[in-house]
Write an enzyme that holds these catalytic residues in place. Structure first.
Site, PDB file in Angstrom:
ATOM      1  N   SER A  32      42.281  39.277  21.421  1.00  0.00           N
ATOM      2  CA  SER A  32      43.015  38.597  20.181  1.00  0.00           C
ATOM      3  C   SER A  32      43.162  36.618  21.128  1.00  0.00           C
ATOM      4  O   SER A  32      43.251  35.713  21.280  1.00  0.00           O
ATOM      5  CB  SER A  32      44.463  38.910  20.050  1.00  0.00           C
ATOM      6  N   THR A  33      43.527  37.106  22.531  1.00  0.00           N
ATOM      7  CA  THR A  33      43.261  36.077  23.276  1.00  0.00           C
ATOM      8  C   THR A  33      41.897  35.153  23.391  1.00  0.00           C
ATOM      9  O   THR A  33      41.513  34.358  23.600  1.00  0.00           O
ATOM     10  CB  THR A  33      44.299  36.393  25.036  1.00  0.00           C
ATOM     11  N   GLY A  86      40.435  38.836  28.536  1.00  0.00           N
ATOM     12  CA  GLY A  86      41.587  39.244  28.103  1.00  0.00           C
ATOM     13  C   GLY A  86      42.766  40.513  29.085  1.00  0.00           C
ATOM     14  O   GLY A  86      40.921  41.130  30.113  1.00  0.00           O
ATOM     15  N   ASP A  88      45.145  44.127  29.335  1.00  0.00           N
ATOM     16  CA  ASP A  88      46.267  44.831  28.723  1.00  0.00           C
ATOM     17  C   ASP A  88      47.768  44.301  29.912  1.00  0.00           C
ATOM     18  O   ASP A  88      49.266  44.388  29.637  1.00  0.00           O
ATOM     19  CB  ASP A  88      46.111  46.088  28.542  1.00  0.00           C
ATOM     20  N   GLU A 107      32.718  45.427  28.418  1.00  0.00           N
ATOM     21  CA  GLU A 107      33.549  44.683  29.224  1.00  0.00           C
ATOM     22  C   GLU A 107      33.471  44.633  31.161  1.00  0.00           C
ATOM     23  O   GLU A 107      32.957  43.762  31.653  1.00  0.00           O
ATOM     24  CB  GLU A 107      35.362  45.019  29.191  1.00  0.00           C
ATOM     25  N   LYS A 125      51.747  40.306  29.938  1.00  0.00           N
ATOM     26  CA  LYS A 125      50.990  40.960  30.329  1.00  0.00           C
ATOM     27  C   LYS A 125      51.399  41.678  32.040  1.00  0.00           C
ATOM     28  O   LYS A 125      50.378  42.267  32.540  1.00  0.00           O
ATOM     29  CB  LYS A 125      49.736  41.117  30.149  1.00  0.00           C
TER      30      LYS A 125
HETATM   31  C1  5RP Z   1      39.893  44.791  24.723  1.00  0.00           C
HETATM   32  C2  5RP Z   1      40.946  44.469  26.277  1.00  0.00           C
HETATM   33  C3  5RP Z   1      41.027  43.271  25.612  1.00  0.00           C
HETATM   34  O1  5RP Z   1      41.031  42.339  26.560  1.00  0.00           O
HETATM   35  C4  5RP Z   1      42.631  43.788  25.880  1.00  0.00           C
HETATM   36  O2  5RP Z   1      43.161  44.703  25.268  1.00  0.00           O
HETATM   37  C5  5RP Z   1      43.694  42.517  25.578  1.00  0.00           C
HETATM   38  O3  5RP Z   1      43.109  42.047  24.063  1.00  0.00           O
HETATM   39  P1  5RP Z   1      44.417  40.375  23.803  1.00  0.00           P
HETATM   40  O4  5RP Z   1      44.103  39.644  24.004  1.00  0.00           O
HETATM   41  O5  5RP Z   1      44.568  41.423  22.612  1.00  0.00           O
HETATM   42  O6  5RP Z   1      45.657  40.770  24.169  1.00  0.00           O
HETATM   43  O7  5RP Z   1      40.701  45.162  27.221  1.00  0.00           O
HETATM   44  O8  5RP Z   1      39.204  46.017  24.852  1.00  0.00           O
END
Ligand code: 5RP
Length: 236
Positions: A32-33, A86, A88, A107, A125
């Protein structure tokens, strides 16, 4: 009305998009980011920016195309100038957990192909130690996955099969499974212990990749609810 977290994600996504140099070959992350990054990039592309993206998921590939961002693949391009994604969790040493969107294998391949890795994240985060708010996602082959899970548990992890909202196992873009492993603080308190843990995880038969992202060089963009962006270097 936009929430504080959404405002923060938008701010870092747009800030990173604004910093992308003309002519860059960029790894495009997932989540989403990253959505805000893609929108910011597409606006700059309409104004004449030349970029070539390599997507880390089918979702990102579809979205990039929809927004008019030219894409290619790692089979056609050897090296990327940067990858933007992004996270977590990010610890004070720049070690990260990724894979909330189950895209960590692509990724990591894309991030390793890039000269620099730019991470975009809302301030929530930032954690003291990895595992504080999120488990560690690990992609595993469906074949014999319970054996793989047992191997991970022997390392002191507490893995669980990731299920979707309907109770079905989540599948990655490679049609594999994801085990989300809770981490105890003693496994993650130094960079060396994280490196050892990652080596041990990757040595288990059936493991495809882990969501531990260590030793990347680049930048971390973070923002709070007010949308003020902080840029820091990732030492690598
Ligand atoms: C996907 C990822 C994302 O970058 C991570 O989960 C962050 O997601 P978001 O931007 O939606 O918070 O690693 O596999």
């Amino acid at each position: 009305m936009e929430s504080g977290v959404e405002n923060a994600k938008r701010a870092v996504g747009r800030a990173a998009a604004a910093d992308v140099p003309d002519g860059s070959r960029i790894g495009l992350g997932t989540g989403s980011t990253v959505e805000h990054l893609l929108i910011g990039l597409s606006e700059r592309v309409r104004e004449g920016l030349k970029v070539l993206g390599v997507s880390t998921s089918e979702t990102t590939e579809n979205r990039a195309r929809e927004l008019g961002i030219e894409t290619s693949t790692l089979d056609r391009i050897d090296r990327l100038d940067l990858a933007i994604d992004g996270a977590d969790e990010i610890d004070p040493r720049g070690a990260m957990i990724k894979g909330g969107g189950a895209a960590m294998t692509r990724e990591k391949i894309v991030a390793r192909a890039a000269a620099e890795f730019w991470v975009i994240a809302d301030q929530k985060k930032l954690v003291d130690h990895l595992g504080q708010t999120h488990p560690l996602p690990i992609e595993v082959l469906p074949f014999g996955w319970r054996q793989t899970l047992a191997g991970l548990a022997d390392l002191g992890l507490r893995p669980d099969l990731r299920l979707d909202d309907h109770g079905n196992p989540v599948r990655t873009d490679q049609e594999n499974l994801v085990l989300d492993a809770a981490l105890d603080a003693d496994l993650t308190n130094t960079l060396e212990s994280l490196r050892t843990l990652d080596r041990q995880i990757l040595a288990i038969a059936g493991v495809v990749e882990s969501g531990l992202f260590l030793d990347f060089r680049g930048r971390v963009y973070t923002a709070g609810h007010d949308g003020d962006v902080d840029r820091r270097n990732l030492a690598g």
